[in-house]
Design an enzyme around this catalytic site. Structure first.
Site, mmCIF file in Angstrom:
data_model
loop_
_atom_site.group_PDB
_atom_site.id
_atom_site.type_symbol
_atom_site.label_atom_id
_atom_site.label_comp_id
_atom_site.label_asym_id
_atom_site.label_seq_id
_atom_site.Cartn_x
_atom_site.Cartn_y
_atom_site.Cartn_z
ATOM 1 N N TYR A 33 -7.213 5.675 -20.428
ATOM 2 C CA TYR A 33 -6.232 5.138 -21.368
ATOM 3 C C TYR A 33 -6.640 3.765 -21.861
ATOM 4 C CZ TYR A 33 -4.294 1.868 -17.912
ATOM 5 O OH TYR A 33 -4.131 0.836 -17.023
ATOM 6 N N ARG A 52 -14.149 0.564 -25.588
ATOM 7 C CA ARG A 52 -13.999 0.711 -24.134
ATOM 8 C C ARG A 52 -13.476 2.104 -23.792
ATOM 9 N NH1 ARG A 52 -10.448 -3.559 -20.889
ATOM 10 N NH2 ARG A 52 -8.789 -2.344 -21.862
ATOM 11 N N ARG A 100 -5.576 25.137 -12.112
ATOM 12 C CA ARG A 100 -5.991 24.074 -11.188
ATOM 13 C C ARG A 100 -7.308 24.398 -10.492
ATOM 14 N NH1 ARG A 100 -5.637 22.238 -5.998
ATOM 15 N NH2 ARG A 100 -5.364 19.986 -5.816
ATOM 16 N N LYS A 149 -11.225 2.754 -17.083
ATOM 17 C CA LYS A 149 -9.772 2.587 -17.218
ATOM 18 C C LYS A 149 -9.079 3.938 -17.077
ATOM 19 C CE LYS A 149 -6.638 -0.294 -19.978
ATOM 20 N NZ LYS A 149 -6.008 -0.884 -18.806
ATOM 21 N N GLU A 182 -9.152 -8.503 -8.895
ATOM 22 C CA GLU A 182 -8.397 -8.710 -10.139
ATOM 23 C C GLU A 182 -6.936 -8.380 -9.884
ATOM 24 O OE1 GLU A 182 -9.363 -5.832 -13.222
ATOM 25 O OE2 GLU A 182 -9.731 -4.298 -11.712
ATOM 26 N N LEU A 207 -11.989 -4.321 -13.972
ATOM 27 C CA LEU A 207 -12.050 -3.766 -15.318
ATOM 28 C C LEU A 207 -12.478 -4.927 -16.221
ATOM 29 C CD1 LEU A 207 -11.296 -1.330 -17.221
ATOM 30 C CD2 LEU A 207 -9.218 -2.622 -17.711
HETATM 31 N N1 PDD Z 1 -3.814 -3.691 -18.058
HETATM 32 N N2 PDD Z 1 -7.540 -5.155 -15.041
HETATM 33 C C1 PDD Z 1 -6.743 -4.095 -14.896
HETATM 34 C C2 PDD Z 1 -6.744 -3.354 -13.608
HETATM 35 C C3 PDD Z 1 -5.923 -3.681 -15.977
HETATM 36 O O1 PDD Z 1 -5.121 -2.611 -15.850
HETATM 37 C C4 PDD Z 1 -5.941 -4.424 -17.189
HETATM 38 C C5 PDD Z 1 -5.123 -4.023 -18.373
HETATM 39 C C6 PDD Z 1 -6.778 -5.542 -17.261
HETATM 40 C C7 PDD Z 1 -6.861 -6.364 -18.510
HETATM 41 O O2 PDD Z 1 -7.571 -5.686 -19.524
HETATM 42 P P1 PDD Z 1 -7.231 -5.953 -21.056
HETATM 43 O O3 PDD Z 1 -7.360 -7.429 -21.266
HETATM 44 O O4 PDD Z 1 -8.265 -5.200 -21.788
HETATM 45 O O5 PDD Z 1 -5.830 -5.474 -21.277
HETATM 46 C C8 PDD Z 1 -7.576 -5.859 -16.180
HETATM 47 C C9 PDD Z 1 -2.881 -3.102 -18.940
HETATM 48 C C10 PDD Z 1 -3.469 -2.222 -19.927
HETATM 49 C C11 PDD Z 1 -2.033 -4.191 -19.533
HETATM 50 O O6 PDD Z 1 -1.151 -4.643 -18.829
HETATM 51 O O7 PDD Z 1 -2.248 -4.572 -20.689
#
Ligand code: PDD
Length: 286
Positions: A33, A52, A100, A149, A182, A207
């Site tokens: 996603y 991405r 499944r 993701k 993270e 990520l």
């Molecule tokens: N979060 N790390 C994780 C585990 C995440 O789920 C997300 C994004 C990020 C930040 O990535 P970005 O800057 O591309 O959104 C890092 C969700 C999608 C959010 O709360 O936006």
């Protein structure tokens, strides 16, 4: 309110939008996603998010069956139908529905594409950022491919519930080596007492956030000293500032970690500056 959701070529009323019970996203978490911010009607960093998404699909041996241009059209139509000016768009691609089976290399596996858009109050987000948030730390319990993701977000959901239970908004995962990886849905940053901006490199344990990438560009432009390295919880607690980045919240100051007050307990100047400048560096497309 979400009114209409795109599911596999159709725009369906919210109450009728569904996928098959044997969808692999449902049974195996076999789906990826993206979340993009929508700001004043524009899509923020659409290009990078679609790139991405394609990378996530490739890593799982799924082809990107819709072109970036087609995704762009569906995203815009979904935003339009839901009349979202400020909020987010959520894009999910699963490996489709099939009887499944752990194996997915058979001929019958397709793909399910879902796009939904939802309004969020910018004023509420700003109020949260002005105050800053608390985070907790919790052992890293996710699978080893967090660079992809995927929708396998159970460990992240549990961590966020744990945070909520003590009045915190985010949880930072900590690896067996004592290093912060993270946030459950964000990237983690600190500013040392010497003014160095620290965030973990995209070393496979995080990520590679789009907001993180753009915030790095802002930092570079402002002449800030940026060091990509891992940091411990202890170092974070002694930092001058801490903050998180994500598409849904932007640059969000952290004022407490596990109950320890960071800096003077108010959002730091670096985080505040990065937050304010973020949208002058991010790509916005109508
Ligand atoms: N979060 N790390 C994780 C585990 C995440 O789920 C997300 C994004 C990020 C930040 O990535 P970005 O800057 O591309 O959104 C890092 C969700 C999608 C959010 O709360 O936006």
């Amino acid at each position: 309110m979400t009114r209409t959701i795109y599911v596999d070529g159709k725009y369906l009323p919210y109450s009728q939008a569904g996928v098959h019970v044997e969808d692999r996203g449902f049974q195996f978490g076999d789906a990826v996603y993206e979340v993009c911010e929508i700001r004043s009607g524009a899509i923020i960093d659409e290009r990078r998010h679609l790139e991405r998404l394609e990378r996530s699909l490739n890593e799982l041996d799924m082809p990107m069956r819709m072109s970036h241009a087609s995704f762009g059209r569906v995203i815009r139509e979904t935003i339009r139908r839901n009349r979202v000016r400020n909020g987010f768009v959520y894009i999910q691609v699963s490996r489709g529905a099939a009887p499944r089976d752990f194996l997915f290399s058979g001929p019958n596996v397709g793909q399910t594409v879902v796009v939904l858009a939802r309004a969020l109050s910018r004023a509420t987000n700003e109020a949260i950022a002005l105050k800053g948030i608390s985070v907790i730390t919790t052992p890293e319990q996710r699978w080893a491919r967090v660079d992809i993701k995927t929708v396998m977000l159970l460990a992240s959901s549990i961590a966020k519930e744990k945070a909520k239970a003590v009045g915190a908004k985010e949880a930072w995962f900590v690896g067996d080596d004592g290093m912060v990886t993270e946030g459950a849905s964000s990237n983690a940053w600190i500013v040392t007492m010497d003014g160095e901006l620290i965030t973990r490199p995209a070393d496979g344990h995080i990520l590679k956030g789009i907001t993180r990438t753009v915030a790095m560009e802002v930092a570079e432009n402002r002449g800030l000293k940026l060091v990509e390295r891992a940091f411990t919880v202890d170092e974070a607690k002694k930092a001058r500032e801490a903050f998180v980045t994500s598409a849904s919240a932007g640059v969000l100051p952290v004022i407490q970690i596990d109950g320890t007050v960071i800096g003077n307990g108010a959002p730091g100047s670096t985080a505040t500056e990065l937050r304010q400048l973020f949208h002058t560096f991010a790509e916005a497309t109508l």
